[in-house]
Design a protein around this motif. Structure first.
Motif, short mmCIF file in Angstrom:
data_model
loop_
_atom_site.label_atom_id
_atom_site.label_comp_id
_atom_site.label_asym_id
_atom_site.label_seq_id
_atom_site.Cartn_x
_atom_site.Cartn_y
_atom_site.Cartn_z
N ALA A 79 99.43 47.69 -15.95
CA ALA A 79 100.49 48.24 -16.86
C ALA A 79 99.82 49.01 -17.97
O ALA A 79 100.60 49.95 -18.39
CB ALA A 79 101.35 47.09 -17.33
N LEU A 102 110.22 51.35 -26.42
CA LEU A 102 109.62 51.89 -25.52
C LEU A 102 109.85 53.37 -25.72
O LEU A 102 109.06 54.20 -25.45
CB LEU A 102 110.07 51.46 -24.27
CG LEU A 102 109.70 52.07 -22.86
CD1 LEU A 102 108.06 51.99 -22.79
CD2 LEU A 102 110.56 51.82 -21.45
N TYR A 112 106.63 45.60 -22.73
CA TYR A 112 107.59 46.48 -21.91
C TYR A 112 106.69 46.10 -20.52
O TYR A 112 105.62 45.99 -20.38
CB TYR A 112 107.50 48.06 -21.87
CG TYR A 112 108.11 48.49 -20.77
CD1 TYR A 112 109.47 48.46 -20.53
CD2 TYR A 112 107.26 49.22 -19.87
CE1 TYR A 112 109.86 49.12 -19.27
CE2 TYR A 112 107.54 49.82 -18.78
CZ TYR A 112 108.96 50.05 -18.65
OH TYR A 112 109.48 50.50 -17.43
N GLN A 113 107.50 45.61 -19.51
CA GLN A 113 107.10 45.49 -18.05
C GLN A 113 107.40 46.53 -17.30
O GLN A 113 108.60 46.49 -16.96
CB GLN A 113 107.26 44.00 -17.59
CG GLN A 113 106.69 42.70 -18.19
CD GLN A 113 105.02 42.78 -17.53
OE1 GLN A 113 104.78 43.23 -16.58
NE2 GLN A 113 104.17 42.21 -18.28
#
Lengths: 536, 95, 204
Positions: A25, A519, A16-17
């Motif tokens: 991050a 996520l 996940y970005q």
């Protein structure tokens, strides 16, 4: 990892970005899974350092007299080894890494109750670690009190005590924040249908642990604060010259630090209670008994602190009371052992690496626990107090208990965390080497203690030489085992074969999501209808 | 999330009465101290402090109106502290 | 994180309150540690504690007790006021709480500076000549009232922050958990003082 994307349109938590890139991050992420891994990586680094310190101490002890370091260096080594291992690794260890990662997954939640507080507690952890370790590099030499900071030496010694004590104080906040977060999470965020008695046993263990963290840590906080005030402002608390009572310091310190042993061991028991039914393909025997014994340990464990002080000059009444309570607290631990063994009875067992770790845990934990009974008996304690026997007992419980459970948990949940499987052959070889080394290292220390070798000395008389050589050889073997294990895990994180969602046929909720988890964990919050280990 | 809480509003009057009771107990404990009852002075002062804290916990801190969980836990925490002090004194009383 | 924020933003008032209560438990235990030390040393040095306590001014102690009790009531009332949707009264009551806290601190300042000017402070030559029990008493006095004063300062900051939220209408009749929590914290400060007061000022 395209196949996981097909299973679930949402990106997995590793890929996940968000707003931040690269390392930011991670260190600014409020995702409980990433925070769990942050703890894991920080601890792995610290653990390597502290393990090497331990190895160096064992090499020093391979022969009488000075071998590779002088007495003061040895003193600072066992102090740093203790502070790092206790305050930075085993106390936060299982809850911070696996509690963070798996508690929300196992109770069907999207995250913990206070994600920002969760991230904050990691930052406090790093701050505390930095402050505590800074004592090594400036000032008047590294601390030499041992991890217990006993008064009055801790404010008389010329070494650099303040940063070490302050660091331990700061780490307390991290521990409290994590515990608070988990309690609220468990109270408020269990999936619909997951009644208390349908909760898996690892969350139960985390729940008990969190209460101890919340209710015991402040005591050590205030005690360490008093040491700081005594050293800086000359406020009389524990200094006999100012009327203080050093034994009161020991009381206060152990009022926290004995429950802290249960902070270490309860989640370890939780992990074992997860691994055993999964590989036995069977419901855990006596679910309620395990839950009740978890809470009983948490409660009674609060009142046994005095067994660390049997030779301090306490009153006879206190001695008897603490000794009886110490024997009582062994009962719930034994109940758990019986439950685990009974679960294995007539089970169709799938022998895999995590299961082997759990078996080894049972073996070393029994030795550790029973030697604890020896130390809990008053007369035996007078003879064995402050000898190598105590060191052996302690390492069988803390390293053997928590450490084995930690590696067991790592091998059990690894495919879920990284989406890849480690090389099982190498994992088993690593375990075999480690287990052999572990026992070769610590078993002789029981004997050394019984024939009178004191702990925390860099030197000893010739009579103790033989067992010490065996023990030091065991240390080298054990470290080799650790290197195999960790190398295998690190390598497989990139190169291991892709793991499926439920490689072990586990029945708890974390196995129902993709590996690695998406996520937000669950696209839809699951509704729980069954008990956690439903293999019927 | 569900919104089962925050329905109970405590009247201003209740708070005033509680304050009066608290002040009354404060002055009583000061008065008792000046009477010199010997060893009973401390017990009387602590008993009054206990009553005062109970009022604060129940009314000001809403334990009486909230879920029972909070009251049970608060009681347990005080019980825990009491037990710890008791066990510590097993050492000091009989040394 | 921006597009990750929807995870964080679930609102759970009961959960927030549970968290606050657990935090309050930790604070109680923190002071509990000091109370253990106090009770042990008082038991070991009864005469010296008696003597040292006479140095403290019961009047200032009583005045501060009254101040804190009233401030506890005003912050409790402010929660009722916000539930009645009376924003102005809420703010007034919170303001009064802060003013009372400041009055408490002013009193404390005069009390401490009086002691210090008499040469009674940790490590002072006067105190070092006194008996060991008196050294312990004043050590505990400074540590416990000092830590309590620190909590007063934190409490004032917390209440002031919540006042700002009330002004900006971010705390309203259907969303006031943070006000409740600041109130709980303030009552904790009061609760600790309720025990500190007899233990230090009334043992004559």
């Amino acid at each position: 990892m395209s196949d996981t994307v097909i299973q679930n349109p949402e990106p997995n938590y590793l890929e996940y970005q968000g707003r931040y890139k690269g390392i930011f991050a991670w260190i600014f992420s409020t995702d409980h899974k990433r925070i769990g891994l942050l703890y894991l990586y920080s601890m792995l680094v610290l653990f390597s350092v502290a393990a090497i310190l331990g190895l160096l101490m064992k090499i020093e002890l391979i022969a009488p007299g000075k071998t590779i370091m002088d007495a003061q260096t040895y003193n600072s080594f066992f102090t740093l080894h203790g502070i790092t291992m206790i305050f930075l690794i085993v106390v936060p260890g299982l809850p911070a890494v696996f509690g963070n990662f798996f508690l929300p997954l196992m109770i069907g939640a999207k995250d913990v109750a206070f994600p920002k507080l969760n991230l904050l507690s990691w930052w406090i952890y790093i701050l505390g670690a930095a402050v505590a370790l800074s004592a090594q590099f400036f000032g008047d030499g590294p601390p030499d009190t041992g991890w217990t900071f006993y008064a009055p030496y801790s404010f008389r010694t010329g070494t650099n005590m303040l940063p070490a004590v302050t660091g331990a104080f700061i780490l307390g906040f991290s521990s409290i924040a994590t515990g608070l977060n988990f309690i609220v999470t468990i109270h408020r965020m269990r999936a619909p249908g997951m009644a208390w008695m349908k909760m898996p046993l690892f969350p139960w263990a985390i729940y008990g642990t969190s209460w101890i963290q919340v209710l015991a840590t402040p005591i050590v906080g205030i005690t360490l604060l008093m040491i700081v005030l005594e050293r800086t402002l000359q406020i009389g608390f524990f200094d006999p010259a100012l009327g203080g009572d050093p034994i009161l310091y020991q009381h206060l310190f152990w009022i926290y630090s004995h429950p802290a042993v249960y902070i270490m061991i309860l989640p370890a028991m939780g992990v074992i209670s997860e691994i055993i039914p999964t590989f036995a393909r069977k419901t855990i025997f006596g679910y309620k008994a395990i839950v009740v014994s978890t809470l009983a340990i948490a409660f009674v464990g609060y009142f046994v602190w005095g067994h660390h002080m049997f030779t301090s000059g306490m009153s006879g009444t206190a001695l008897y009371t603490f000794s009886i309570l110490t024997f009582l607290v062994a009962i719930p631990s034994a109940i758990k052992i019986f439950n685990w063994v009974a679960t294995l009875h007539k089970a169709s067992i799938d022998i895999q690496t995590p299961f082997l770790w759990a078996l080894c845990f049972l073996f070393v934990f029994m030795i550790g626990g029973l030697s604890g009974m020896v130390l809990g008996a008053l007369s035996a304690n007078v003879h064995l107090h402050d000898t190598a026997f105590v060191v052996a007992h302690f390492h069988f419980i803390v390293f053997g208990g928590t450490g084995y459970a930690f590696f067991g948990a790592l091998h059990y949940w690894y495919p879920k965390m990284f989406g890849r499987m480690y090389d099982k052959g190498w994992a088993n070889i690593g375990l075999a080497v480690f287990f052999t080394g572990f026992n070769t290292l610590y078993l002789p220390m029981f004997y050394l203690g019984m024939i009178g070798m004191p702990r925390r000395y860099y030197d000893y008389v010739e009579e103790f030489h033989g067992p010490n050589i065996v023990s030091s050889f065991g240390a080298m073997l054990m470290i080799s085992g650790l290197i195999i294990i960790i190398t295998n895990l690190v390598r497989s994180a990139r190169k291991g074969e892709i793991a499926e969602a439920d490689p072990w046929k586990g029945k708890t909720l974390e196995w129902t999501v993709a590996s690695p988890p998406p996520l937000e964990n669950f696209a839809e919050i699951p509704v729980v209808t069954k008990r956690p280990y439903d293999y019927e | 999330m569900e919104k089962e809480q925050h329905t109970h509003i405590v009247k201003y009057k209740t708070y005033v009465f509680v304050l009066i009771a608290l002040l009354f107990m404060t002055f009583t404990s000061v008065a008792i101290t000046s009477l010199n009852l010997g060893p009973y002075t401390v017990s009387a002062a602590l008993l009054l402090a206990g009553c005062k804290s109970l009022l604060v916990l129940l009314i000001f801190m809403h334990l009486k109106f909230d879920k029972k969980f909070y009251a049970i836990m608060a009681a347990s925490v005080f019980l825990l502290l009491g037990c710890v002090i008791f066990i510590t004194f097993l050492d000091y009383l009989y040394r | 994180m921006s597009n990750h924020a929807h995870i964080d933003e679930h609102r759970d008032d009961e959960g927030a309150k549970t968290g606050m209560w657990i935090f309050i438990f930790t604070e109680l235990i923190l002071f509990g540690g000091l109370f253990i030390v106090y009770s042990v040393y008082r038991y070991l040095n009864p005469a010296a504690f008696h003597l040292a306590a006479e140095e403290l001014d019961t009047f200032i102690g009583t005045a501060n007790t009254v101040i804190l009790l009233i401030s506890s009531m005003t912050i409790a009332m402010s929660i009722s006021a916000i539930q009645y949707q009376n924003k102005k009264l809420t703010l007034i009551l919170m303001g009064v709480t802060i003013l009372l806290a400041v009055a408490f601190m002013v009193n404390k300042y005069f009390e401490w500076s009086g002691k210090i000017s008499h040469g009674i402070y940790p490590g002072s030559p006067t105190l070092m000549e006194a008996s060991q029990g008196e050294i312990l008493f004043f050590g505990l006095y400074y540590a416990m009232t000092g830590l309590h004063a620190l909590h007063i300062i934190i409490g004032v900051a917390f209440i002031a922050y919540v006042m700002r939220l009330v002004v900006k209408d971010e705390v309203q009749h259907d969303n006031f958990t943070i006000l409740e929590n600041s109130g709980l914290y303030w009552h904790l400060v009061d609760l600790i003082w309720i025990f500190l007061f007899p233990l230090f000022y009334l043992i004559t």
